[in-house]
Design an enzyme around this catalytic site. Structure first.
Site, PDB file in Angstrom:
ATOM      1  N   HIS A   1       0.832  -1.192   0.000  1.00 49.80           N
ATOM      2  CA  HIS A   1       0.000   0.000   0.000  1.00 49.80           C
ATOM      3  C   HIS A   1       0.873   1.250   0.000  1.00 49.80           C
ATOM      4  O   HIS A   1       1.985   1.256   0.528  1.00 49.80           O
ATOM      5  CB  HIS A   1      -0.901   0.018   1.235  1.00 49.80           C
ATOM      6  CG  HIS A   1      -1.952  -1.046   1.212  1.00 49.80           C
ATOM      7  ND1 HIS A   1      -3.133  -0.903   0.528  1.00 49.80           N
ATOM      8  CD2 HIS A   1      -1.992  -2.274   1.774  1.00 49.80           C
ATOM      9  CE1 HIS A   1      -3.871  -1.995   0.677  1.00 49.80           C
ATOM     10  NE2 HIS A   1      -3.190  -2.855   1.432  1.00 49.80           N
TER      11      HIS A   1
ATOM     12  N   CYS B   1      -0.486   2.447  -4.249  1.00 49.46           N
ATOM     13  CA  CYS B   1      -1.347   3.584  -4.550  1.00 49.46           C
ATOM     14  C   CYS B   1      -0.549   4.881  -4.464  1.00 49.46           C
ATOM     15  O   CYS B   1       0.366   4.998  -3.641  1.00 49.46           O
ATOM     16  CB  CYS B   1      -2.517   3.647  -3.565  1.00 49.46           C
ATOM     17  SG  CYS B   1      -3.638   2.243  -3.650  1.00 49.46           S
TER      18      CYS B   1
END
Length: 576
Positions: free
Chosen positions: A206, A248
């Site tokens: 992430h 991301c």
């Protein structure tokens, strides 16, 4: 390309100057008429690199006892520069927990791609939390798969750092070759590369604006990564380096930060403002087996690895691979289920063979018997040898942060009894509720900032707004109470304020961003996790507006942040 163990003498510097003059003459006579200025400069760099004397001088590197190790052996012949001595790789999954299966699966797969490509085991360093293969949720104990019907990529994997040892500090130490910093930790191995070596780094996890997740400890911030890379460049730790980042908002790690002159080329799964995507999830086509309730891979990651298994990387350039990965990850440039794959840094490097960084033995589906270091996994090797290389499959994907919820959604959809279905629904509702309350708290804090007299003018100035455009009368309120317009609040929450952009990083004051992240954790009673970290965009905007941690503390007070943090601790989906 064996380096001398003695420091450079005055004669060496004279020789270096002579080599430079010869190189320029060489370029002028043999290449100037044919090459563009950009490619000519690249040719000069490579020609000089191959003719200058090399040495290992601790005083010049500033690294003392952590200077690159003597290692005269080579692994495979480089595709672009026959003076390259060796190839190194650092592979890291920055998450933990069953819901994040795909990140460790990506890294495990990458290990086999590189080993099949000719990388020596001692030149590939792996950092994974290592809680997936033997997880109680795993329907295939001891095994990990990166695609439906694919081989077990955990078989033969050599893990150097696991559990609590996988953190930002150790990652930077390993990357920078600081053996003293990881003495007694994990395998203790580091990227011991030198000026004649190539380095490849792959990260999967992430991310959020300006930072990447880690399973333990603090986030990895963009300025910290840049500082280590610059130190490596100054110490001549590599000839050229390539970084692939799956996360991301991963573009924010390099946008406005990665100088072209560092001999580094980076690609990211997403730009600085969007999510990257998970794939091979339950319900997709193709889907993992019914017994799997989680996504097996990430779209950008499987795209470059599956390409590496079927393409001839002795001919395919990094530029061609970038375009192929970009096409697949963007869903043929529709971006309906995908992201904008980006590239940064030294664009001359993209002209080089992809095999220089993923292994020149990756020359197609057939494994070359002449290659020095085939994959140690019999399952992986036999899968490819039997004519079953992974081919690009139909495109289905889900945003990274939503992919974390797939195990709960799968349990709800496949519950066999009313009681099991009710329990699964309660768990899913609790996870979604915890996320909603985090978002509500961030919105409440952003709104409150406009009502604090000592900071509101700073925000309006930073956003180029006038008071009359910020406040709107609260509908139906007898007191005609003024509240910030929701669109303005959204601008503070999610707007970019023009950052990052070309030549301009996410923030100028990275210490401010770190302090803001710490304040969020102190105010909410829980550090930012892999979901709430997306609100680092808000925190960066506050730093760029000249606000500080005390302003954030005042805004978060009474926002519901404390309750959201407490609920996140008990959420059924692992989110830290």
């Amino acid at each position: 390309g064996v380096r001398s163990k003695t420091p450079p003498s005055g004669v060496s510097f004279v020789a270096a100057g002579f080599c430079l003059l010869v190189a320029l003459c060489h370029l002028q006579q043999g290449q100037a008429a044919q090459a563009s200025s950009s490619s000519s400069f690249s040719s000069v760099k490579k020609w000089i690199s191959s003719h200058l004397p090399t040495w290992n001088d601790a005083s010049s590197t500033g690294l003392g006892q952590d200077s690159p190790e003597e290692d005269p052996q080579t692994d495979f012949e480089d595709g672009d520069d026959n003076t390259v001595r060796a190839h190194w790789a650092l592979l890291i999954a920055g998450s933990a927990g069953w819901g994040n299966y795909r990140h460790q699966s990506d890294v495990s797969h990458a290990y086999h791609v590189l080993r099949r490509g000719g990388f020596e085991e001692r030149h590939v360093i792996v950092m994974v939390y290592d809680d997936i293969a033997h997880n109680v949720e795993n329907p295939a104990p001891g095994k990990i798969f990166n695609s439906p019907g694919g081989p077990d990529v955990y078989d033969g994997l050599k893990v150097d750092y696991s559990g609590q040892d996988v953190n930002a500090k150790n990652f930077l130490s390993v990357l920078g070759g600081d053996k003293a910093a990881v003495k007694g930790v994990g395998s203790g191995r580091v990227i011991a590369s030198g000026p004649n070596d190539r380095v490849f780094v792959f990260y999967s996890d992430h991310g959020a604006p300006g930072l990447l997740g880690m399973p333990t400890g603090d986030f990895l911030y963009a300025d910290q990564l840049m500082a280590t890379l610059k130190k490596m460049y100054k110490a001549r730790r590599y000839r050229e380096a390539v970084l692939y980042i799956e996360a991301c908002e991963s573009g924010s790690m390099f946008e406005g930060l990665l100088d072209e002159g560092l001999n580094i080329y980076a690609t990211t799964a997403a730009n600085a403002e969007e999510s990257s995507w998970g794939t091979y999830c339950p319900g997709m086509d193709p889907a993992p087996g019914d017994e799997f309730n989680t996504c097996l891979g990430d779209l950008y990651s499987v795209a470059w690895m599956e390409n590496s298994e079927v393409a001839d990387l002795t001919q395919e350039t990094l530029q061609v691979q970038y375009m192929l990965v970009r096409t697949r990850t963007s869903n043929n440039y529709t971006y309906m289920m995908g992201s904008h794959v980006m590239q940064y840094g030294d664009m001359d490097i993209q002209r080089e063979k992809a095999g220089d960084y993923m292994g020149m033995c990756n020359s197609g589906p057939e494994v070359d018997p002449e290659c020095p270091a085939p994959s140690p996994s019999s399952a992986y090797s036999s899968h490819l040898n039997q004519g079953h290389p992974r081919k690009p499959l139909p495109h289905h994907a889900v945003p990274q942060r939503d992919a974390d919820l797939e195990p709960l959604r799968h349990k709800y959809a496949h519950a066999k009894t009313p009681e099991a279905k009710a329990a699964a629904k309660a768990a899913l509702d609790a996870a979604l509720g915890a996320r909603r309350r985090v978002d509500d708290a961030a919105r409440a804090a952003a709104s409150r900032l406009f009502l604090l007299p000592h900071v509101s003018h700073k925000l309006m100035s930073a956003l180029s707004l006038q008071p009359r455009t910020v406040f709107a009368a609260q509908a139906g309120s007898a007191s005609n109470k003024l509240t910030p317009d929701p669109a303005v609040v959204n601008q503070l929450l999610h707007g970019t304020m023009g950052r990052p952009s070309k030549g301009v990083p996410l923030v100028d004051d990275w210490d401010c961003l770190r302090a803001m992240v710490a304040q969020w954790g102190a105010s909410c009673g829980r550090p930012m996790d892999q979901y709430s970290m997306k609100h680092s965009r808000l925190l960066a905007n506050l730093c760029n507006a000249g606000l500080g941690p005390q302003d954030l503390k005042a805004a978060l007070h009474g926002s519901g942040c404390e309750e959201a943090g407490a609920e996140a601790i008990h959420a059924s989906v692992p989110i830290s």
